[in-house]
Design an enzyme around this catalytic site. Sequence first.
Site, mmCIF file in Angstrom:
data_model
loop_
_atom_site.group_PDB
_atom_site.id
_atom_site.type_symbol
_atom_site.label_atom_id
_atom_site.label_comp_id
_atom_site.label_asym_id
_atom_site.label_seq_id
_atom_site.Cartn_x
_atom_site.Cartn_y
_atom_site.Cartn_z
ATOM 1 N N THR A 107 28.663 -37.699 -36.342
ATOM 2 C CA THR A 107 29.107 -36.637 -37.243
ATOM 3 C C THR A 107 28.182 -36.703 -38.454
ATOM 4 O O THR A 107 28.408 -37.439 -39.398
ATOM 5 C CB THR A 107 30.575 -36.820 -37.651
ATOM 6 O OG1 THR A 107 31.383 -36.820 -36.472
ATOM 7 C CG2 THR A 107 31.032 -35.687 -38.567
ATOM 8 N N LYS A 130 31.740 -29.302 -36.314
ATOM 9 C CA LYS A 130 32.467 -30.572 -36.185
ATOM 10 C C LYS A 130 33.105 -30.976 -37.514
ATOM 11 O O LYS A 130 34.241 -31.451 -37.560
ATOM 12 C CB LYS A 130 31.532 -31.676 -35.699
ATOM 13 C CG LYS A 130 32.173 -33.072 -35.652
ATOM 14 C CD LYS A 130 33.383 -33.122 -34.731
ATOM 15 C CE LYS A 130 34.156 -34.433 -34.827
ATOM 16 N NZ LYS A 130 33.361 -35.628 -34.543
ATOM 17 N N LEU A 168 26.095 -43.119 -34.471
ATOM 18 C CA LEU A 168 25.779 -43.864 -35.686
ATOM 19 C C LEU A 168 26.742 -43.533 -36.832
ATOM 20 O O LEU A 168 27.423 -42.507 -36.806
ATOM 21 C CB LEU A 168 24.333 -43.550 -36.105
ATOM 22 C CG LEU A 168 23.284 -43.919 -35.048
ATOM 23 C CD1 LEU A 168 21.916 -43.382 -35.431
ATOM 24 C CD2 LEU A 168 23.231 -45.431 -34.849
ATOM 25 N N PRO A 169 26.789 -44.394 -37.847
ATOM 26 C CA PRO A 169 27.762 -44.182 -38.928
ATOM 27 C C PRO A 169 27.515 -42.955 -39.797
ATOM 28 O O PRO A 169 28.458 -42.337 -40.275
ATOM 29 C CB PRO A 169 27.650 -45.469 -39.762
ATOM 30 C CG PRO A 169 27.077 -46.483 -38.832
ATOM 31 C CD PRO A 169 26.150 -45.717 -37.934
#
Length: 310
Positions: free
Chosen positions: A96, A172, A69-70
Amino acid sequence: MNTSTNRRIAVVGLGAMGGAMAATLHRAGWDVTGFDPSEAARAAAADTGIATTAALGDLAGTPYAVLSLPDASIVETTVPQLLAEPGTVAIIDTTTSEPATSKQMADLAEAQGAAFVDAPVSGGRDGAASGSLSAFVGATAVALSAAEPVLLALTGGKYSHIGGPGSGNVVKLLNNVLAAANLVSVGEALGVAQAYGIDPAKAAASISEASGGSFVSANMYPNWVLTGTHDSGFSLGLMARDAALAVDVAVQIGESPTLLAAVAGRWQDALALLGPRADFTEIARTVAPAITPAGAPRTNGPVDGTTAVA
């Protein structure tokens, strides 16, 4: 915690990464159903043999789910819908995202006997398509065990269990801000080489065999910048967001990473010039425009979501 040998899996988010992961899972024998609000994304997934749905609620209670997902805000609205029906074993979030969100979602899932792991990935479209991604995993040991069959399918075992919920997101983000810094520094260095009359491709190849070398100098610049293709599939808007988030996470715990903050600022400047849809490798156009065929961006071009083309 729920357990299952059921191979049914939902993939939520069928963009470049999610669509490729859905195809990988499908080839590996998983019974995949994909969801994306974009009709075009659903159609592209259907063309690869993946079942799709236009309603996220249809996926509630699916034993396994992968999220691509964004941003964190969409994760927050998606997870409760997946948990609305019993049956969920594990949700693997490759977004992320933000560590606080992942901690909240892990608590929510655990309260319902399910697992939630933050597992943001690295490796791009090629890694997603071949099942060879790297993943930074934040999870309890119990949640990791529940999610492991999916992680193995997506990474071939190439994942690192960083720590508890949220820790995968932290590492990340640090990975991405370091890549962001390297994209700027390698661009500046190759710009200096060009100014001296040295072929930047030769400079990049030589540096890549020495102590200053990196994945950026060995792959990103030769493949996407010096060729002028800029087609990595990852947007400048997302990299600018990740660099800013990495600095925000640091500030929240009292750290002051001055160099990383400067890098994040450099990406915000590029974002203003090129727009969020530009490929992230186009940062080179603002750092060392002479080394890329695309050249410098127009300073008076559109910045409202379109890419300014020189």
